[in-house]
Design an enzyme around this catalytic site. Structure first.
Site, PDB file in Angstrom:
ATOM      1  N   ASP A  62      34.847 -30.755   5.694  1.00 46.62           N
ATOM      2  CA  ASP A  62      36.169 -30.759   5.048  1.00 46.62           C
ATOM      3  C   ASP A  62      36.156 -30.042   3.709  1.00 46.62           C
ATOM      4  OD1 ASP A  62      36.476 -32.461   7.206  1.00 46.62           O
ATOM      5  OD2 ASP A  62      37.779 -33.852   6.145  1.00 46.62           O
ATOM      6  N   ARG A  94      36.311 -44.806  -6.438  1.00 46.53           N
ATOM      7  CA  ARG A  94      37.230 -43.696  -6.704  1.00 46.53           C
ATOM      8  C   ARG A  94      37.557 -43.502  -8.185  1.00 46.53           C
ATOM      9  NH1 ARG A  94      34.868 -42.398  -2.471  1.00 46.53           N
ATOM     10  NH2 ARG A  94      36.075 -42.178  -0.548  1.00 46.53           N
ATOM     11  N   ASP A 113      42.864 -43.061  -0.502  1.00 44.86           N
ATOM     12  CA  ASP A 113      42.047 -42.362  -1.488  1.00 44.86           C
ATOM     13  C   ASP A 113      42.835 -41.317  -2.264  1.00 44.86           C
ATOM     14  OD1 ASP A 113      39.751 -43.793  -1.193  1.00 44.86           O
ATOM     15  OD2 ASP A 113      38.823 -42.430   0.236  1.00 44.86           O
ATOM     16  N   SER A 146      34.412 -42.123  10.988  1.00 39.74           N
ATOM     17  CA  SER A 146      34.570 -41.616   9.639  1.00 39.74           C
ATOM     18  C   SER A 146      33.903 -42.623   8.712  1.00 39.74           C
ATOM     19  CB  SER A 146      36.057 -41.480   9.294  1.00 39.74           C
ATOM     20  OG  SER A 146      36.231 -41.153   7.929  1.00 39.74           O
TER      21      SER A 146
END
Length: 405
Positions: A16, A98, A127, A181
């Protein structure tokens, strides 16, 4: 889009973000700075440097930072002082990582003179909210580029085709990717997608990476002693450890004994429900032991107030408001409550269970002379309870006399 001069990309070197790097170069025609954070995900991160160099990134624009100690000391530990759990089960392993990534990304933007930041979060998840709320809170004038909300490369096949067409150095094999994932850091590893998309499907045993199944865990329990200072673990079995070392050790011990697996359907901030599985062995031990330490050292009403506030605190972390004034205000209260949370907790690890077997503290509020079932030598006058009960029953007695029950 040429108004963007330089962008800091949160870059893992995977499919990605490798595609995003090239896409930014082509679409925005700007200078790229890559930032790769080591939060203890257990992967070799140096290959990201080589991939970035092959894509034309200047060596001085490649940042690979070891943030493990800062992550546990300044983010995980403060969160565990609050005993934070989202929706009664989730220990917030992805959520709490995060704000640190956002913080360091903005620091690099300031250091390098970048006017934008970019991330690889999709438009369906939490996210994107967490990264961007953090970025705006720390640098209000920053430009944010979220490719998944702009491009039409909305499948793995399209990403692979784009990578082939542009000579992007990523694994090109089709049909061999992990069915899940995954996101990992020192606090947890998460799994989504694949067979987990149907909430009825039991997770495959081969999916789990950090923990043995409780059925395969040792038949003999493991006892450990955790020493606390101001609400944080500072030593395990008498050995002083840094915050990151504490969590690393507890992950290893918990994983060996099948502790910390979770299968959860949660409510995402963007509105949808999502099914995910998590392994948080060290965090599971920390939560149980911390509550045991607080049970001995915290005043009753202080402890109950913390419990009242905890769901709000957990939601703030989950939804990306770590840098908000309300989270900081709650943290001040929580940290003040932790001053007397000192002492030692002993726990037993056994086949997926964390069992508290002992706790002691010089700051203990437990008085054996008062709590005893034996003769307390006048430390507590049991006759006082009669008046206490009558006063608390008064409003209910009045209501009952009026026929209101």
């Amino acid at each position: 889009m040429s108004d963007v001069k330089k962008v800091v990309l949160a870059y893992s070197g995977g499919l990605d973000t490798s595609v995003i790097l090239k896409w930014l170069q082509d679409v925005y025609q700007c200078e790229i700075v890559t930032f790769t954070a080591d939060l203890g995900q257990g992967e070799e991160l140096e290959p990201a440097r080589g991939k970035a160099l092959k894509m034309g990134i200047k060596p001085e624009n490649i940042f690979i930072d070891d943030l493990r100690e800062e992550f546990v000391r300044d983010f995980v530990f403060p969160m565990f002082r609050a005993n934070a759990i989202y929706e009664g089960e989730y220990l917030l392993g992805t959520s709490i990582a995060r704000p640190l990534i956002a913080k360091r990304q903005i620091e690099i933007a300031v250091q390098t003179g970048a006017d934008a930041v970019s991330h690889g979060a999709t438009g369906k998840g939490n996210d994107q909210v967490r990264f961007e709320l953090g970025a705006y809170a720390l640098k209000p004038d920053i430009r944010i580029i979220a490719p998944w909300r702009e491009w039409d490369l909305l499948s793995r096949e399209k990403l692979l085709t784009y990578a082939e067409q542009h000579g992007i150095p990523v694994e090109m094999k089709r049909g061999t990717q992990s069915p899940y994932s995954m996101d990992a850091n020192l606090l947890h590893i998460s799994y989504e997608g694949g067979v987990l998309e149907d909430p009825w499907n039991e997770p495959e045993e081969a999916m789990w990476r950090w923990t043995v199944s409780p059925e395969q865990a040792p038949d003999q329990p493991r006892y450990i002693e955790l020493e606390y200072q101001s609400g944080d673990i500072v030593a395990i079995d008498g050995e002083a450890l840094t915050p990151a070392a504490v969590l690393t050790r507890l992950n290893q011990l918990g994983g060996e004994h099948g502790i910390g697996r979770l299968d959860l359907v949660e409510n995402r901030y963007v509105g949808m429900k999502s099914r995910g599985c998590y392994e948080t062995p060290g965090g599971t031990i920390m939560l149980k032991a911390h509550r045991a330490m607080e049970s001995l050292t915290l005043d009753r009403e202080a402890a109950h107030l913390k419990d009242d506030l905890m769901p709000r605190y957990a939601s703030l972390v989950y939804n990306g408001y770590w840098w908000s004034p309300e989270r900081k205000l709650l943290q001040t209260l929580i940290d003040a409550s932790q001053v007397p949370v000192n002492g030692t907790v002993q726990v037993k690890l056994y086949k997926g269970n964390v069992i508290v077997t002992g706790r002691q503290s010089n700051d203990s509020l437990f008085d054996m002379n008062i709590a005893t079932f034996e003769d307390d030598a006048g430390a507590y006058d049991q006759k006082d309870a009669g008046g206490f009960i009558k006063l608390n029953a008064l409003r209910m007695r009045i209501a009952a006399s009026k026929g209101r029950r």
